[in-house]
Design a protein around this motif. Structure first.
Motif, short mmCIF file in Angstrom:
data_model
loop_
_atom_site.label_atom_id
_atom_site.label_comp_id
_atom_site.label_asym_id
_atom_site.label_seq_id
_atom_site.Cartn_x
_atom_site.Cartn_y
_atom_site.Cartn_z
N PRO A 6 -12.91 -49.12 -1.21
CA PRO A 6 -12.24 -49.73 -2.36
C PRO A 6 -11.93 -48.65 -3.41
CG PRO A 6 -14.21 -50.97 -1.76
CD PRO A 6 -14.25 -49.70 -0.98
N GLU A 7 -10.84 -48.82 -4.11
CA GLU A 7 -10.47 -47.85 -5.13
C GLU A 7 -11.54 -47.81 -6.22
OE1 GLU A 7 -6.33 -46.45 -7.29
OE2 GLU A 7 -6.64 -48.57 -6.83
N GLY A 8 -11.94 -46.58 -6.62
CA GLY A 8 -12.94 -46.41 -7.65
C GLY A 8 -14.37 -46.38 -7.14
N GLN A 9 -14.57 -46.61 -5.84
CA GLN A 9 -15.92 -46.58 -5.28
C GLN A 9 -16.45 -45.15 -5.31
OE1 GLN A 9 -17.89 -49.26 -3.83
NE2 GLN A 9 -19.38 -47.63 -4.13
N LYS A 10 -17.65 -44.96 -5.83
CA LYS A 10 -18.24 -43.64 -5.96
C LYS A 10 -18.96 -43.24 -4.66
CE LYS A 10 -17.04 -43.15 -10.28
NZ LYS A 10 -15.96 -42.22 -10.66
N LEU A 11 -18.77 -42.01 -4.25
CA LEU A 11 -19.45 -41.45 -3.08
C LEU A 11 -19.98 -40.07 -3.45
CD1 LEU A 11 -17.11 -42.25 -0.05
CD2 LEU A 11 -19.36 -43.22 -0.49
#
Length: 310
Positions: free
Chosen positions: A289-294
């Motif tokens: 998903p857009e904005g998901q932090k990794l």
């Protein structure tokens, strides 16, 4: 000994000592090769070309303990020859410039043995001066992707996609998955924790198992959106389903708990587990998903669903 002095000591300690100091909780045996010397042409500098120099190898391999009785049968163990053959086979494969490259390739050959779990490889040049120049690496089976193959030997690189709870509930979910399936690659769907938090207990290791089971429940919620999607939890099932062209929903507890270098410390972080799985499967892409932090440093290209839609 202070932690800093202990770390400095381990930096120069023999691989056997480093293996013992960093051992995981699960029992493992170790086999080792000490002070194995070979004359090799190696080096990036022009002065090193056309000449051989002495290399010294020190290698420790952690192996799974044999469950059944050994019966004094050499076929039931990982032979020491596997280590020396990994060195000789890699040297015979062609000249390399860097010790780092040689160490990496030797470790890969060793970890191809089914019993091998972790390899410590130290290589030192002995003829560059009145000292030793060397490199130490540690590699694990978990860091060496095991890739599913078709019956004719072709490697299959799946797409791994992570869905948050809003996307699971979205009416457009099935169409979104169909768009991923249209890429033509095997597809593995992953989820995180459900909206309702699981039971909380005061024992960390127990909580991690509860969190993994909560993610598994959420995987079944996702799979309920389409009866053609197959929930799987073992590596064997994943490889089979990929070969069959099935769209997979991953239930993480078994793989996470069985892994040599388990991501158990991230048991409640579905996105981090999806990244770990993508690296394990040598995925061609991880879609988030857009904005998901990794965490940084992924070995797998990361895309967003917004890019897919575009």
């Amino acid at each position: 000994m202070s932690s800093s002095s202990s770390s400095s000591h381990l930096a120069f300690a023999h691989p056997e000592e480093r293996a013992a100091a960093t051992a995981s909780a699960d029992p493992r045996d170790r086999i080792s090769l000490r002070d194995y010397m070979v004359d090799v042409e190696i080096g990036a500098f022009q002065t090193e070309r056309g000449l051989t120099q002495r290399l010294m190898f020190n290698i420790v391999v952690e192996v799974q303990p044999q469950a059944a009785p050994l019966d004094d049968d050499v076929d039931k163990i990982m032979s020491y020859d596997r280590i020396t053959e990994a060195i000789s086979d890699e040297l015979a494969a062609g000249r390399v410039n860097l010790l780092e490259t040689l160490a990496e390739h030797v470790a890969e050959r060793i970890l191809a043995a089914p019993q091998a779990m972790r390899a410590f490889v130290r290589i030192e040049k002995l003829d560059r001066g009145p000292f030793k120049l060397g490199v130490d690496i540690v590699r694990t089976r978990a860091a060496t992707p095991v890739q599913a193959q078709t019956d004719d030997g072709a490697v299959l690189h799946p797409v791994v996609a992570f869905f948050d709870n809003a996307m699971i509930a979205d009416a457009a979910l099935v169409a979104r998955v169909a768009g991923l399936e249209a890429r033509g690659a095997p597809l593995v769907l992953c989820v995180g924790m459900p909206e309702v938090a699981p039971a909380q207990v005061g024992i960390d290791v127990v909580q991690k198992r509860i969190d993994l089971l909560a993610i598994e429940q959420n995987a079944w919620v996702l799979a309920a959106r389409n009866r053609d999607w197959l929930v799987v939890d073992s590596r064997t099932e994943i490889d089979w389903a990929i070969r069959q062209g099935k769209t997979i929903v991953w239930a993480p507890p078994k793989l996470v708990l069985d892994a040599v270098d388990s991501p158990l410390d991230r048991a409640s972080d579905g996105a981090a587990l999806a990244l770990w799985l993508a690296e394990e499967l040598a995925a061609q892409a991880l879609v988030m998903p857009e904005g998901q932090k990794l965490s940084a440093g992924s070995r797998v290209p990361v895309e967003t669903f917004a890019e897919q839609a575009g």
